[in-house]
Every structure is written in structure tokens, then in C-alpha cells.
Design a protein around this motif. Structure first.
Motif, short mmCIF file in Angstrom:
data_model
loop_
_atom_site.label_atom_id
_atom_site.label_comp_id
_atom_site.label_asym_id
_atom_site.label_seq_id
_atom_site.Cartn_x
_atom_site.Cartn_y
_atom_site.Cartn_z
N SER A 194 -13.44 48.04 -41.91
CA SER A 194 -12.09 47.50 -42.08
C SER A 194 -11.88 47.01 -43.51
CB SER A 194 -11.83 46.36 -41.10
OG SER A 194 -12.69 45.26 -41.37
N THR A 196 -6.16 52.21 -32.20
CA THR A 196 -5.34 51.29 -32.99
C THR A 196 -4.42 50.46 -32.11
OG1 THR A 196 -5.34 52.95 -34.76
CG2 THR A 196 -3.80 51.12 -34.98
N ASN A 209 -11.06 54.84 -38.73
CA ASN A 209 -10.57 54.89 -37.35
C ASN A 209 -10.61 56.30 -36.77
OD1 ASN A 209 -9.14 53.41 -35.09
ND2 ASN A 209 -7.60 54.99 -35.54
N ALA A 253 -14.50 43.27 -39.52
CA ALA A 253 -15.04 44.43 -38.82
C ALA A 253 -15.80 44.04 -37.56
CB ALA A 253 -15.94 45.22 -39.77
N THR A 288 1.14 47.16 -34.95
CA THR A 288 0.28 48.19 -35.55
C THR A 288 1.14 49.29 -36.15
OG1 THR A 288 0.15 49.44 -33.47
CG2 THR A 288 -1.57 47.79 -33.88
N THR A 297 -4.72 44.60 -41.87
CA THR A 297 -6.09 45.12 -41.84
C THR A 297 -6.04 46.63 -41.64
OG1 THR A 297 -6.96 43.07 -40.91
CG2 THR A 297 -8.34 45.03 -40.72
N ILE A 320 -7.98 50.01 -40.78
CA ILE A 320 -9.20 50.50 -40.13
C ILE A 320 -9.57 51.80 -40.85
CG2 ILE A 320 -10.31 51.07 -37.95
CD1 ILE A 320 -7.89 49.70 -36.59
N LEU A 366 -13.40 43.49 -34.70
CA LEU A 366 -12.86 44.76 -34.22
C LEU A 366 -13.92 45.55 -33.45
CD1 LEU A 366 -10.78 45.85 -37.36
CD2 LEU A 366 -9.91 44.89 -35.22
N GLN A 367 -15.18 45.45 -33.89
CA GLN A 367 -16.25 46.15 -33.20
C GLN A 367 -16.43 45.61 -31.78
OE1 GLN A 367 -18.26 48.70 -35.10
NE2 GLN A 367 -18.36 49.26 -32.94
N TYR A 399 -4.34 53.69 -40.50
CA TYR A 399 -4.23 52.97 -39.24
C TYR A 399 -4.31 51.48 -39.55
CZ TYR A 399 -5.32 57.67 -37.69
OH TYR A 399 -5.31 59.03 -37.51
N ILE A 409 -17.32 50.34 -37.08
CA ILE A 409 -15.98 50.10 -37.61
C ILE A 409 -16.05 49.60 -39.06
CG2 ILE A 409 -14.02 48.49 -37.48
CD1 ILE A 409 -13.63 50.52 -35.46
N PHE A 460 -6.29 47.70 -30.27
CA PHE A 460 -6.54 46.54 -31.12
C PHE A 460 -5.29 45.66 -31.21
CE2 PHE A 460 -9.94 49.01 -33.67
CZ PHE A 460 -10.90 48.64 -32.76
#
Length: 402
Positions: A23, A54, A39, A82, A65, A34, A36, A85-86, A74, A21, A57
Motif C-alpha cells: 500500500s 477493493t 491489488n 499494509a 473507494t 491509500t 493498493i 489491509l492484509q 485501486y 499487500i 476493504f
């Protein structure tokens, strides 16, 4: 750079990869968001719509989002690094991608008539239920993937399941198991006559034996094999990758494999390929098909499959691998021609060649790798396996129409 889709799997030859990921935090104050950045690429590696990732998340972070596929934007409200998110992506993969049975990510989402969600595995044929209570399940039901509601084919015809939208009950699984056995039995019968022509020493054996890896390492034998490979590799000039000749990287690889006093490991071979800078070249597969195996190929494919799957990343790679195999059998080991169906069957079972590529390869002879007469012999020997694939495909088409 890429990472394993299942990050718990530390195997460097794990076939399924994805980009990590990336970001980017934009804005500040109450308007901070944020982006992505990659994505779409991540979602493509997972065979899922980018919106699903998305939205997941946003649901997990309790944030709004925005998705704009036309501009590849996204966004998730708030500042999220990151690494965070990972970690969330790992959860998404566990819940909505990986097969619960075999942990393979090669799955599609199936929506049944009663609005239940399943991960349909193309590797083992099992269907894993998706927790319908998760809020993303509602998003998927409202925005089904393009494959939803359609019959999905398995990557292994011998283990395919019926893809009609019906409950995943035990009776269905029993029927599928019986179908898999029938298909495998049919293939075995088709190639039994061809395989029986081989001497017992050349037929596959489930028990690995050190003698299977034995090779004449005398100076004369090594020199003869190197000379033979030089002529074969030097004769190839596929798509102008490199100048032909015994001093190029491909010949160096082939000579190095053959000159080893004992069979080099997969890791050692991969390091050598990286050192030569040809890890992404399809021509590398052509050389490996000619140098990795000997007359005991049927007992060696399984051990070499992890390395080969790591390197085979496109149809061109598959074609080059088949071309190298054609030279290996047609020129070096014509006594193996009756074993071609068994060899292709193992290639197919280990995901080294796809159905589309091998059927196209078998449709007509070619003088690209060997003389046309030799090409005809190899393809003629392959017919039992090719016929089995075509019939399996025809059966699935009939089921689709019904």
C-alpha cells in the motif's frame, strides 16, 4: 516474495501463494487516500476480480473507494497501512474464497437463479454458501464474475459435480457422490488389465512400508545410477537453460539425490535445489522425475507430491515433468510401461499435471526425450487414462449444450 493464501497454513510447500499487500498513502488532510499498489496481482492469485477486493476493504473500513482497471489504480479513502489491509484480506479470503469443506482456495463464485451466491470448489466439488447479508454480496450480484451462471468444471473429473444453477440440496450431493464413484470405477476397470501385468511387488499399496524406500546403496550400485543419470541429464538441453554436461546444476542435483544413503526428505531436496539456484527452472522437474522414484513409484508419488507441487508452476514445468517420467519409464524401468495409466492417474489426482497438458502430451509421440519408438510405447500404454479424460470432457460439453 509470496505468502500462503491461507496464512494459518504454515506449510512451506503449500501450493497456493499470493503476493503480500503493498500500500501507498497519498495526499494529506481530508484528501488522504491509500493506493493498493499490487491489488490486481493479489486478486489474480485469488481468482477474483480486483474490484471485489477493493470494495471489500471500503465496506469493512467504512470508506469510499475508487476502481480504475484500465490504469490499474485501486484507492481507499483514508490512511491504512499494509498490515491492516492484509488482516482484512484474510477475512475476505475466509468469506469469499476458501472452500468451507476442504479449505482449498481453488474456487469460483456461482450465482444461482434465485440470486444466491456459492463458492464452487474445483478440488472437492462442494459448494459453500456465501453470506448474502454481507454488503459485498450485493456488489457481486450487480457485477458478476465472468464465470457466474456458467457450468464450472472440477479439476478432478472423478469428483465433478453438476454445474447447473440449482439449489445445493442433499439430493444433488448424493447424485454427485454416485457419479464420482461411477467415474472412478470406470477408470479402474480401464486400467485393471494393464496394471495386472505388473508383478505384485510393483503394484501400489495403501500401507506405506519402509521396504518400499529400500534402495541398493552399495558403492557399485550408486556409481552405476550416477553414471546412468549423467548420461540422461547431460543429453538434455531444453530451451538453452544451461550447457549440457555432467558438471551443471541439473546433474549435480540428480547425482546428489542418488548418492544419499537414504532417501532425502522433501525439505532437504528443496534446500538443495535453492542452493543450486534452479527452483524456478522447468528442467529441474525433468531431473526429479528421473531421480526421485524407483520401481516402487506408485507408492512414492503421494509423499513427493508436496515438493513437486511447490515446483510445478507452469505448463512448461508439467511438460518437463512428463518428459522426465517418459525417460524414467521408457529407458530405466520399461517393466513399468503397463503401469503408466496408474502413474498418470496419481499425477493428476495430486495436481501435478493438468488435463490440457496431459491430453496434448498423449496426442502424438515425440523424440524430444526418448526415441520415437519408446515414446509411442509409453503413450500407447497411457491410452486408458487419456480416453477416460476425453470422455469426461465430452460428457461435460453435452451437459453445457443442454
Amino acid at each position: 516474495m509470496s505468502i500462503n493464501i491461507c496464512r494459518d497454513n504454515l506449510d512451506p510447500f503449500y501450493r497456493y501463494k499470493m503476493p503480500p499487500i503493498l500500500s501507498k498513502i497519498e495526499g494529506r488532510g481530508n484528501g488522504i487516500k491509500t493506493a493498493i499498489v499490487n491489488n490486481a496481482d493479489v486478486a489474480k492469485a485469488l481468482s477474483r476480480p480486483p474490484m471485489y477486493v477493493t470494495k471489500f476493504f471500503g465496506l469493512e473500513l467504512g470508506a469510499q473507494t475508487s476502481v480504475n482497471e484500465s490504469t490499474d489504480r485501486y484507492m481507499v479513502n483514508g490512511a491504512h497501512d499494509a498490515a491492516k489491509l492484509q488482516d482484512l484480506l484474510d477475512v475476505f479470503i475466509q468469506k469469499f474464497v476458501l472452500c468451507k469443506e476442504c479449505k482449498n482456495p481453488e474456487t469460483d463464485i456461482v450465482i444461482t437463479r434465485d440470486q444466491m451466491l456459492y463458492r464452487d470448489c474445483k478440488a472437492c466439488g462442494k459448494r459453500s454458501p456465501i453470506d448474502i447479508r454481507h454488503k459485498l454480496a450485493g456488489v457481486i450480484l450487480k457485477n458478476p464474475p465472468v464465470t457466474a451462471g456458467k457450468k464450472l468444471t472440477s479439476s478432478k473429473k472423478g469428483s465433478k459435480k453438476s454445474k447447473k444453477d440449482k439449489d445445493n440440496n442433499s439430493n444433488e450431493e448424493d447424485d454427485d457422490a454416485e457419479q464420482a464413484d461411477d467415474d472412478n470405477d470406470e477408470l479402474a476397470k480401464r486400467i485393471a488389465t494393464e496394471a495386472s501385468q505388473l508383478p505384485p511387488s510393483q503394484q501400489a499399496d495403501d500401507d506405506d512400508d519402509d521396504d518400499d524406500w529400500a534402495v541398493d546403496t552399495s558403492e557399485e550400485a550408486v556409481a552405476a545410477r550416477v553414471k546412468e543419470l549423467e548420461g540422461q541429464v547431460g543429453a538434455f538441453n531444453i530451451d538453452g537453460d544451461d550447457e549440457a554436461g555432467s558438471d551443471n546444476a541439473y546433474s549435480q542435483l540428480g547425482e546428489w539425490v542418488l548418492e544419499q544413503s537414504s532417501k532425502p526428505s522433501n525439505v532437504e531436496i528443496f534446500k538443495k535445489i535453492k542452493e543450486l539456484g534452479i527452483e524456478n527452472k522447468h528442467r529441474t522437474l525433468q531431473v526429479l522425475a528421473q531421480s526421485l522414484f524407483d520401481e516402487k513409484i506408485l507408492t512414492q508419488i503421494k509423499d513427493r507430491a508436496p515438493l513437486l507441487k511447490k515446483l510445478i508452476t507452469s505448463e512448461n514445468h508439467e511438460k518437463a515433468f512428463l518428459g522426465g517420467t517418459e525417460r524414467f519409464i521408457g529407458l530405466e524401468h520399461p517393466e513399468l510401461i503397463p503401469a503408466v495409466p496408474k502413474i498418470l492417474h496419481q499425477y493428476y489426482n495430486h495436481d501435478l499435471v493438468s488435463e490440457e497438458v496431459v491430453l496434448k502430451w498423449g496426442s502424438r509421440a515425440s523424440k524430444k526425450y526418448v526415441d520415437r519408438d519408446i515414446s509411442k510405447k509409453v503413450r500407447k500404454a497411457a491410452q486408458p487414462f487419456l480416453t477416460w479424460l476425453e470422455e469426461a470432457e465430452s460428457e461435460e460439453s453435452d451437459e453445457d449444450e443442454e
